[in-house]
Design an enzyme around this catalytic site. Structure first.
Site, mmCIF file in Angstrom:
data_model
loop_
_atom_site.group_PDB
_atom_site.id
_atom_site.type_symbol
_atom_site.label_atom_id
_atom_site.label_comp_id
_atom_site.label_asym_id
_atom_site.label_seq_id
_atom_site.Cartn_x
_atom_site.Cartn_y
_atom_site.Cartn_z
ATOM 1 N N CYS A 237 3.834 19.996 -22.821
ATOM 2 C CA CYS A 237 4.534 20.033 -21.547
ATOM 3 C C CYS A 237 4.191 18.788 -20.727
ATOM 4 C CB CYS A 237 4.183 21.227 -20.883
ATOM 5 S SG CYS A 237 5.288 21.711 -19.494
ATOM 6 N N GLU B 9 -16.001 17.227 -17.785
ATOM 7 C CA GLU B 9 -14.884 17.528 -16.609
ATOM 8 C C GLU B 9 -14.921 16.512 -15.424
ATOM 9 O OE1 GLU B 9 -12.298 19.694 -16.418
ATOM 10 O OE2 GLU B 9 -12.760 20.700 -18.433
ATOM 11 N N TRP C 146 -17.297 17.818 -26.659
ATOM 12 C CA TRP C 146 -17.836 18.872 -25.760
ATOM 13 C C TRP C 146 -17.407 20.206 -26.277
ATOM 14 C CZ3 TRP C 146 -14.830 14.604 -23.969
ATOM 15 C CH2 TRP C 146 -13.767 14.761 -23.605
ATOM 16 N N CYS D 161 9.737 20.706 -25.819
ATOM 17 C CA CYS D 161 10.172 22.004 -25.570
ATOM 18 C C CYS D 161 10.218 22.827 -26.809
ATOM 19 C CB CYS D 161 11.147 22.267 -24.617
ATOM 20 S SG CYS D 161 10.963 21.625 -22.898
#
Length: 369
Positions: free
Chosen positions: A192, A37, A24, A199
């Site tokens: 994350c 979505e 998309w 990190c």
């Protein structure tokens, strides 16, 4: 902490170099963003990409979608679960054709009026499709903000949600909402992560307060874990004169309008075989007999683990039509026609097992009355 402009640019630069190639994203057409979505709610990305391509091949535009039947929509959605999403898609497509000339509005306010579109989805469509300056907050972004700003609140609490949306609006760079919002979601998915966040590769590490104070494992503060409840059920595949009996669930029921084999939950002291006989009579007034065990399937939905005992059954009465008490419609169909009907996950697993094992190759095409 550094100024927002520095943080924003770090994220935008990272997204420009690391964004995934998703179908998309090739054109950012509003229709494709809307469908992706909705599919991504409660569903993993790798599964969505497969279902998305199938959906677009079947319903390439809003006009085609609006003309589809609910059965066609549910069949194409089969396997994604949470079928109210699919029914809302059909309702929205019809509204778009009737009131918006078949186009998706760019206004968040107008998007929120459409079935199945809440604050996050409205923000995602407005910002990603139209690059409107509208913030978004999903689970990935909540996790990022909890760590980035060291938010000491239980995930999903009203106060945490208020702060997350406030941060999203404050950080949003003008005229760059498409890439900034996607960058946040992408960062949460790839770097994350809920467990084992990397990190060392995070572009926002220099600005992250939880990292600074060695609190990454404690952020976000989790909700109380939900207990998984076991449910034991039984169902029967009724074979008569070479045809299988299926019924369509009521519209307002769980898995509304999907097709199924009759059955239900075991009562205290019942065997699965007894449950099938009882449920068949209660739902259809058919008197049936157990022929043989087919398989047992296990599937999960919301907070339940469902064990489904599956049997081949035959009629123990003269031919007659069923009297439906738990369904809106019934059909007698050949085994090959099952593929064109949408079933709940447990029943689809049963059908797949019968197909893969060649179960009906060993069955007589015509069972005696």
């Amino acid at each position: 902490m550094s100024t927002p402009n520095t943080l924003q640019q770090a994220l935008l630069d990272w997204f420009d170099k690391n964004q995934r190639d998703l179908p998309w994203r090739s054109s950012y057409t509003p229709y494709q963003i809307w469908i992706s979505e909705i599919m991504l709610q409660q569903t993993q990305m790798d599964r969505v990409t497969v279902f998305f391509s199938r959906w677009m091949n079947t319903f390439p535009d809003i006009a085609t979608l609006a003309m589809a039947s609910e059965d066609q929509i549910l069949k194409c959605w089969e396997g994604l679960g949470y079928y109210s999403r699919a029914r809302n898609i059909l309702k929205t497509a019809q509204i778009l054709v009737e009131r918006h000339e078949g186009r998706i509005p760019s206004s968040r306010k107008e998007l929120l009026k459409l079935p199945g579109i809440g604050p996050y989805t409205a923000g995602a469509i407005a910002s990603i499709s139209f690059n409107r300056d509208v913030p978004v907050v999903d689970a990935n972004i909540e996790r990022i903000f909890a760590r980035l700003f060291n938010i000491d609140l239980i995930s999903g609490s009203p106060e945490a949600k208020r702060i997350h949306w406030q941060k999203a609006e404050t950080l949003l760079p003008p005229k760059q909402a498409r890439n900034f919002n996607q960058g946040l979601m992408e960062l949460g998915a790839l770097i994350c992560r809920p467990k084992k966040p990397d990190c060392s590769l995070c572009p926002l590490a220099p600005y992250c307060l939880a990292l600074k104070h060695d609190l990454i494992p404690e952020r976000p503060i989790p909700k109380k874990s939900t207990k998984i409840l076991p449910i034991e059920m039984a169902t029967g595949v009724l074979l008569h004169n070479g045809q299988l009996f299926i019924q369509q669930r009521l519209e307002d029921d769980v898995w509304g309008s999907l097709w199924e084999f009759p059955g239900g939950r075991l009562k205290l002291g019942e065997t699965p075989e007894q449950t099938v006989v009882r449920e068949f009579f209660e739902e259809t007034e058919f008197k049936i007999e157990i022929d043989s065990k087919i398989t047992t399937t296990i599937h999960h939905f919301t907070r339940y683990k469902v064990t489904l005992h599956c049997f081949l059954v035959t009629l123990a009465q003269q031919d007659s039509d069923p009297v439906l008490h738990a369904a809106q419609e019934f059909k007698w169909i050949p085994f090959t026609a099952l593929a064109s009907h949408a079933f709940p996950a447990g029943h689809r697993k049963l059908i797949n097992h019968m197909e893969e094992s060649g179960f009906f190759l060993n069955q007589s095409p015509c069972k005696p009355d």
